[in-house]
Design an enzyme around this catalytic site. Structure first.
Site, PDB file in Angstrom:
ATOM      1  N   LYS A 121      47.823  18.226  11.112  1.00 42.92           N
ATOM      2  CA  LYS A 121      48.966  17.326  11.116  1.00 42.92           C
ATOM      3  C   LYS A 121      50.174  18.060  10.540  1.00 42.92           C
ATOM      4  O   LYS A 121      50.095  18.653   9.471  1.00 42.92           O
ATOM      5  CB  LYS A 121      48.644  16.086  10.269  1.00 42.92           C
ATOM      6  CG  LYS A 121      49.390  14.837  10.663  1.00 42.92           C
ATOM      7  CD  LYS A 121      48.807  13.618   9.987  1.00 42.92           C
ATOM      8  CE  LYS A 121      49.475  12.349  10.488  1.00 42.92           C
ATOM      9  NZ  LYS A 121      48.891  11.132   9.902  1.00 42.92           N
ATOM     10  N   GLU A 167      40.562  -3.395   8.279  1.00 49.58           N
ATOM     11  CA  GLU A 167      41.126  -4.559   7.606  1.00 49.58           C
ATOM     12  C   GLU A 167      40.111  -5.685   7.447  1.00 49.58           C
ATOM     13  O   GLU A 167      40.094  -6.376   6.425  1.00 49.58           O
ATOM     14  CB  GLU A 167      42.345  -5.081   8.383  1.00 49.58           C
ATOM     15  CG  GLU A 167      43.541  -4.142   8.362  1.00 49.58           C
ATOM     16  CD  GLU A 167      43.491  -3.046   9.405  1.00 49.58           C
ATOM     17  OE1 GLU A 167      44.396  -2.185   9.420  1.00 49.58           O
ATOM     18  OE2 GLU A 167      42.527  -3.048  10.201  1.00 49.58           O
ATOM     19  N   ARG A 171      44.526  -8.690  11.906  1.00 52.73           N
ATOM     20  CA  ARG A 171      43.217  -8.284  12.416  1.00 52.73           C
ATOM     21  C   ARG A 171      42.067  -8.870  11.589  1.00 52.73           C
ATOM     22  O   ARG A 171      40.918  -8.822  11.992  1.00 52.73           O
ATOM     23  CB  ARG A 171      43.126  -6.752  12.437  1.00 52.73           C
ATOM     24  CG  ARG A 171      44.342  -6.088  13.051  1.00 52.73           C
ATOM     25  CD  ARG A 171      44.172  -4.598  13.190  1.00 52.73           C
ATOM     26  NE  ARG A 171      43.632  -4.270  14.502  1.00 52.73           N
ATOM     27  CZ  ARG A 171      43.252  -3.055  14.866  1.00 52.73           C
ATOM     28  NH1 ARG A 171      43.352  -2.056  14.023  1.00 52.73           N
ATOM     29  NH2 ARG A 171      42.783  -2.825  16.066  1.00 52.73           N
TER      30      ARG A 171
END
Length: 627
Positions: free
Chosen positions: A279, A363, A391
């Site tokens: 990244k 979540e 969610r």
């Protein structure tokens, strides 16, 4: 070289040996552009070569390329002819920061939330089979997204496929923050097995050189479970599920990836290609601080520092309160879903590492895990963005509210969020939380009230949520700091005829609306509701008898929101006042600045004041006509 890319598949005209040069041009372009517009820089820098390799092997838009979350699809957009639109990236009417089917036929699935790409890919494969069509389906998912439970539901289903389905696992050891949990540990083990991959690819290339029988031998080996694989890569989770594994592959080696994807395309059945990327690759500040450059604003290229400095945000205030609370309240623990930095828990985590739990992009698990913590005698504070908390609706309802557990929900990014657009607005939480029995919902008017509400919530008994917006914290109304009492509002200014009942961040707007109305000769009452559920029925009843019009103001959709609660109450109690609801329309709001979004949806101060005057004048006209 980048100027040669005008439309999908133009990349195939560029010789393979020149592709690294193209990759560097794309990186330079991304850094230059996002230093002005902001955007998801680190994740996109990491997948430049991976995206180039995919576009070299597959044909778009015929083949279906599905990007999980989609925040890493910028190179994909460039290679499909959208480079010239990047100056408008994430701006109103401009290029979205996520895949959008309305933008290009090469974007086949609108994304923005995590762990959905494999499920969508399986759906495409089944549709392809039933319609007897011929195209490749490629789902690109990060190792961070692979911590989400939905990804495993999809992998379980994908294992039953008999035709080709390619899953590309983009492994950079991060989601937004550093990855955690068992799958992260497992993938780390695979990364150390690169020697196996080199051996396998070398054997395959050697066999392919054998005249006539070489390719047949490679195919035979591919269909046989290799005992050496079981030894070198312990567990072989994907293979044991019935999904063939290729990798790990160097995600910055274009020729190697091209060969691997060509091999994967020939395979009958589901196959996972494990690609290792970094990244922030190619830009040192993003490499050093990938979390900071996950979703960055404009920045200085030389240093990577933000182009403009901002005042304290609501997230900053929450962070400070949590750190102090850690000292004072030993039973307080924190739970987050892969975003300790984003939600402001980094300081708490540093000070109290054993009391801060990052569960990954999960979540649903986070909420039920918090329910277990509460039953174990702790006070869990679940810090999650409003858009992502959607969610976990069932877990909040079934596992927390039904058992009346003391779980605190710190809901960040409530309301309009600006440039991330439809997938990230937190404009539904009041509606879905209002539907839940036993839930208490608060919204602070300014930074001091957020601090007071956090302390109130920790000492509360039962499920409780406080929602606060993205961006700088409001510092007005400092003189108003009445003690909190459950279900009680705060009257900020007393007037007559018109009363503004504002929720949270809309109090700031209501202050300006009141000024505009007073300039027109109206003395207006201003109320900070504080509690959305339960709301102050006693005050609403009193104001209904002393005012002609009650105006509710919320940064939430109208359907199921605060305003509809007030209107229903006034109707059921047969109270004399009329109710005007100022809320967001029941539709998805496109990207842009928060200011422009408020104006476009009719909740900015000028528009609200005009709407109130129009409503009030019509009321007066009807009254005159009835006489």
């Amino acid at each position: 070289m980048l100027e040669k890319i005008k439309k999908p598949n133009d990349i195939k005209k560029i010789p393979v040996e020149q592709l690294p040069e193209l990759a560097q041009e794309i990186r330079d372009f991304l850094v230059q552009t996002m230093s002005r517009t902001g955007g998801h820089l680190a994740s996109n820098l990491g997948v430049v070569e991976l995206t180039i390799a995919l576009h070299c092997v597959f044909d778009l838009p015929g083949d279906k390329m599905i990007w999980d979350v989609g925040h890493q699809s910028y190179t994909h957009k460039i290679l499909t002819g959208r480079k010239d639109a990047f100056e408008s990236l994430r701006q109103e009417g401009g290029l979205s920061g996520f895949p959008k089917r309305s933008e290009s036929a090469c974007d086949v699935f609108d994304t923005g939330h995590s762990s959905t790409s494999i499920s969508a890919g399986v759906g495409f494969v089944r549709a392809r089979e039933l319609k007897k069509e011929d195209y490749s389906v490629i789902s690109i998912i990060g190792d961070g997204a692979l911590t989400g439970g939905m990804a495993y539901e999809a992998l379980n289903n994908a294992a039953e496929l008999k035709t080709n389905f390619i899953i590309v696992l983009n492994d950079n050891e991060m989601s937004i923050s550093k990855n955690v949990g068992g799958i992260s540990t497992y993938l780390s083990g695979i990364r150390t097995a690169a020697s196996y991959t080199e051996l396998k690819m070398g054997v395959a290339r050697a066999l392919e050189k054998i005249p006539k029988i070489g390719q047949g031998m490679v195919d035979a080996v591919r269909k046989t479970k290799s005992s050496i694989k079981q030894i070198v890569i312990p567990g072989m989770f994907f293979e044991d599920m019935g999904i063939t594994y290729l990798g790990p592959v160097d995600g910055h080696d274009i020729p190697q990836m091209i060969r691997t994807f060509q091999e994967a395309r020939r395979f009958e059945g589901p196959i996972l290609v494990h690609v290792l990327t970094r990244k922030g690759q190619g830009y040192e500040p993003a490499l050093r601080h990938p979390a900071r450059f996950h979703g960055a604003g404009p920045f200085e290229i030389e240093t990577g520092l933000p182009a403009t400095k901002s005042n304290a945000t609501y997230t900053d205030i929450f962070s400070t309160v949590m750190r102090k609370m850690g000292d004072r309240e030993p039973d307080v623990v924190a739970v987050t879903a892969a975003m300790p930095t984003g939600v402001g828990l980094k300081r708490f985590s540093n000070m109290f590492p054993s009391r801060c739990f990052d569960v990954g992009i999960a979540e649903e698990h986070a909420v039920t895990f918090a329910a277990g913590l509460a039953l174990g005698g702790l006070i869990p504070v679940v810090a999650i963005y409003s858009s992502f908390l959607q969610r976990a609706y069932d877990q909040i309802m079934h596992d927390v509210c039904m058992q009346e557990l003391h779980v605190v929900f710190a809901i960040d990014r409530a309301g309009l969020v600006g440039s991330d657009g439809e997938t990230h607005h937190g404009i539904f939480d009041l509606s879905y939380l209002n539907s839940m029995p036993n839930m208490t919902v608060m919204a602070p008017k300014n930074l001091w009230e957020l601090s007071d509400m956090m302390k109130f919530a920790v000492h509360f008994d039962g499920p409780i949520a406080l929602r606060y917006p993205r961006g700088e914290a409001y510092t007005g109304l400092e003189e108003h700091r009445e003690p909190l009492c459950c279900g009680k509002a705060e009257v900020l200014e007393r007037g007559e005829k018109i009363a503004l009942l504002a929720v949270g961040n809309m109090v700031k707007t209501a202050v300006r609306v009141r000024e505009l109305l007073m300039e027109q000769g109206y003395d207006v009452t201003l109320v900070n509701m504080r509690f959305v559920k339960p709301f102050d029925t006693e005050l609403v009843t009193e104001l209904s008898h002393s005012h002609e019009l009650l105006v509710t103001m919320e940064e939430n959709v109208q359907s199921g929101g605060f305003g509809e609660q007030i209107a229903s109450f006034v109707l059921e109690e047969e109270l004399p006042a009329r109710v005007q609801i100022i809320a967001l329309p029941d539709r998805f709001v496109r990207q842009g600045s928060v200011v422009s979004q408020m104006k476009a949806t009719g909740i900015d101060a000028d528009t609200v004041a005009a709407r109130i005057l129009e409503k009030y004048q019509k009321m007066k006209e009807r009254l005159e006509q009835s006489r």
